[in-house]
Structure formats: structure tokens, C-alpha cells
Scaffold this active site. Sequence first.
Site, PDB file in Angstrom:
ATOM      1  N   CYS A 111      -1.478  -2.096   5.236  1.00  0.00           N
ATOM      2  CA  CYS A 111      -0.962  -2.937   4.165  1.00  0.00           C
ATOM      3  C   CYS A 111      -0.736  -2.121   2.890  1.00  0.00           C
ATOM      4  O   CYS A 111       0.103  -1.236   2.854  1.00  0.00           O
ATOM      5  CB  CYS A 111      -1.895  -4.124   3.958  1.00  0.00           C
ATOM      6  SG  CYS A 111      -1.296  -5.411   2.857  1.00  0.00           S
ATOM      7  N   HIS A 112      -1.473  -2.398   1.817  1.00  0.00           N
ATOM      8  CA  HIS A 112      -1.370  -1.656   0.561  1.00  0.00           C
ATOM      9  C   HIS A 112      -2.304  -0.445   0.515  1.00  0.00           C
ATOM     10  O   HIS A 112      -2.248   0.343  -0.433  1.00  0.00           O
ATOM     11  CB  HIS A 112      -1.687  -2.569  -0.629  1.00  0.00           C
ATOM     12  CG  HIS A 112      -0.621  -3.577  -0.930  1.00  0.00           C
ATOM     13  ND1 HIS A 112      -0.430  -4.697  -0.150  1.00  0.00           N
ATOM     14  CD2 HIS A 112       0.308  -3.628  -1.905  1.00  0.00           C
ATOM     15  CE1 HIS A 112       0.572  -5.409  -0.655  1.00  0.00           C
ATOM     16  NE2 HIS A 112       1.039  -4.785  -1.716  1.00  0.00           N
TER      17      HIS A 112
END
Length: 187
Positions: A111-112
Amino acid sequence: MPAIKDSRIIILATNGFEQSELEVPLNELRKAGARVDVVSLKEGEITGWDKNDWGTAVKVDHTIADARVTAYDALVLPGGQINPDLLRVEDDAVAFIREFHASGKPVAAICHAPWLLIEAGLMRGRRATSYHSIHTDMENAGAIWEDKPCVRDGNMITSRKPDDLGAFVKAIIDAVEENASARVAAE
């Protein structure tokens, strides 16, 4: 042949981790037989972010100050927006990620969390993926960004989002098993 059951895996996170991106790898890797430790900046508990609100707390096993790269076989970095943003300004966390990567052992970010790989200076020339909103950050850091559920480039594993957790966990297990097999073959 060595298996994941002989392995120790570290999940590095702090408050605001995406709930499923910590809990699914934690539970699935433990189910596969690995010992998995949650490591954070401080002792106690960290609280996740679950879709639109704060999630549930997870017990911290060790602090980053007490963690040693030599004690683990893989590093997992869960995403969410808050968690990696808080960790990437912590020198100890970034140095630990950099040192872990230099050891040649698997480093997995979803994800991030690839923001942490960017901060550690590890993206230049690497094939990788991430949550779509940070693909420009990844490319600006020199990554060869791919819109795929999971991308493995050497010891680095990246994934896009919670929907890709199955592929992400499988890639971690495969990488840990391959490293264990290579160690045994070298002995």
C-alpha cells in the site's frame, strides 16, 4: 528442506497501520509456522486504521531500539496512509529498513508502505508496485512502477492494497523459504 516454520519475521508498524495489512500477514505467517513479532517505536499497543475509522489495537512485542536485523528472516511493512508517514520521519526506523535490505533478506511493503523504501533510498532501478496514489512518488524515486497485485524484485516485495494480501503473503512465504533453502545449501 527448510520451511517458514523455522523462521522469525518482523512486522514494523506504528499507530495508523491499515488494519488488514498488519493482521492478515501476522495471522497467515503465524499459521504457516513462523514466529512473527510486531515491532514499533514504543512499548505497549498500536492502533490500526480500519477503512473509515480507528481499528483495534495490536500488542507490540519489541521496540525498534531493541530489534536486531540478525534475529529475523524477513521484514514486513504494512501500509495505510498514517503509519508509513509517521515512520518515515523516524531515523531509527528508516535505518533499520536500510540495514535489513542490505542483509539480503526479504523486505515486503504494501500500500503506502513503499514510502518507507523511498525514504531509505531503496527504489532506484527497482521494479515495484504500491497504492496507485503514490505511483508518482515511486517513479520520482527511481522505481520502475508496475500496476500488479504483487511485484518481487530480488529480496524486495511490494503490493498495492488489501485486495492483494493473498499474493503478498504468498510472496513473503516463498521468499523466506527460498532464503532458508539457500542458507542450507551454502552450509
